[in-house]
Design an enzyme around this catalytic site. Structure first.
Site, PDB file in Angstrom:
ATOM      1  N   HIS A  93       0.801  -1.208   0.000  1.00  0.00           N
ATOM      2  CA  HIS A  93       0.000   0.000   0.000  1.00  0.00           C
ATOM      3  C   HIS A  93       0.848   1.279   0.000  1.00  0.00           C
ATOM      4  CE1 HIS A  93      -2.555   3.141   1.788  1.00  0.00           C
ATOM      5  NE2 HIS A  93      -3.578   2.492   1.246  1.00  0.00           N
ATOM      6  N   ASP A  94       0.768   2.047  -1.110  1.00  0.00           N
ATOM      7  CA  ASP A  94       1.310   3.413  -1.183  1.00  0.00           C
ATOM      8  C   ASP A  94       2.790   3.553  -0.840  1.00  0.00           C
ATOM      9  OD1 ASP A  94      -1.252   4.030  -1.854  1.00  0.00           O
ATOM     10  OD2 ASP A  94      -1.612   5.434  -0.218  1.00  0.00           O
TER      11      ASP A  94
ATOM     12  N   LYS B 205      -4.489   4.777  -7.048  1.00  0.00           N
ATOM     13  CA  LYS B 205      -5.078   4.998  -5.723  1.00  0.00           C
ATOM     14  C   LYS B 205      -5.774   6.364  -5.704  1.00  0.00           C
ATOM     15  CE  LYS B 205      -5.524   3.974  -1.298  1.00  0.00           C
ATOM     16  NZ  LYS B 205      -4.469   4.482  -0.425  1.00  0.00           N
TER      17      LYS B 205
END
Length: 290
Positions: free
Chosen positions: A36-37, A123
């Site tokens: 994630h990110d 995202k």
């Protein structure tokens, strides 16, 4: 309005993790890894050569290696650098322009560069499911467990876990493979997921879960064979030659490959020597005991 400068803190240890309310077990055949990110932009707020980030990257790399070994799909999220005011919307009020003002930092950090067969999702909001194909992709793959790692723990990672839970996908938040604004925020995210939306687990526990092979049972073996030869159970003789029932070499090799994934080291020649249910079960029992 923007992300503040962040300081180092110690990753949680296995002994300090919160108690999980549920007792879900990670099943590699049902799982997807979400990184994630992990973009340079979000990492830049930590100190240069941050001890926390070094450990974070190391643990995520360990998870990715585990996933390659167990054929678990790997998915990344990354914010784009060309978000329109409509796309970014309320994020502008909360966090400013974000990656829009730092196009040179939009890449995933070099140590975790996605492989050619990994999936990189755009995202848009805290949850990785928002405006993405993640849920449909998991359904098509027949997978309903999501391993979550990355940054930031109490924002995107936690909200993605909650969103997964509400979609009947079991989230597994990897406690020492996420980083946060502070140790307090990190702990809050772990406590919330463990008691409200999923399971909190360590990197070591995930790796060890792959080493615990489930034992093949006689009932499972029989069901597998009956399915392959399309035979009624009442008419099946456990001592009869399976080749006479129509089992072919391609089907036998497919079974060999499936069993090897379960840790049962067996070969085609061993099966062909005496191809019956009872003979195979005796052979498999010896392999599993060994």
């Amino acid at each position: 309005m923007s992300i503040p400068s962040l300081t180092d803190y110690s990753m949680p240890t296995t002994e300090s993790l919160p108690a999980n309310k549920v007792n879900w077990s990670l099943e590699p055949a049902k799982a997807v890894l979400l990184i994630h990110d992990m973009q340079d932009y979000f990492l830049k707020f930590y100190p240069h050569d941050s001890r926390l980030i070094r450990q974070l990257i190391e643990n995520i790399d360990t998870l990715k290696t585990f996933c390659r070994q167990h054929e678990i799909p790997v998915v990344y999220t990354a914010q784009p650098d060309n978000q329109s005011p409509r796309d970014r919307a309320l994020l502008n009020d909360m966090w400013g322009a974000g990656v829009n003002d730092h196009a040179g930092l939009k890449k995933i950090c070099a140590a975790l560069t996605p492989d050619s067969h990994d999936t990189v999702l755009v995202k848009w909001r805290y949850s990785a499911f928002q405006r993405s194909i993640l849920e449909n992709m998991m359904k098509e793959l027949g997978r309903d467990q999501l391993i979550i790692c990355g940054i930031y723990g109490h924002i995107g990672c936690m909200i993605t876990a909650v969103d997964a839970f509400m979609r009947d996908i079991k989230p597994f938040m990897v406690a020492d493979a996420i980083a946060d604004f502070s140790e307090q925020d990190h702990r809050m995210a772990l406590n919330y997921v463990a008691t409200r939306a999923g399971t909190v687990i360590s990197t070591t526990a995930i790796v060890e879960s792959g080493e615990k092979r489930s034992q093949l049972t006689l009932a499972q073996l029989k069901a597998q064979l009956l399915s392959a030869i399309d035979e009624n159970e009442d008419d099946f003789d456990a001592d009869e030659n399976l080749v006479d029932y129509g089992l072919d070499s391609v089907q036998m090799m497919s079974m060999v490959n499936d069993w090897r994934k379960q840790g049962i080291e067996i070969n085609f020649a061993e099966l062909a020597k005496n191809p019956s249910l009872n003979a195979w079960w005796k052979l498999i029992g010896e392999k599993q005991a060994g």
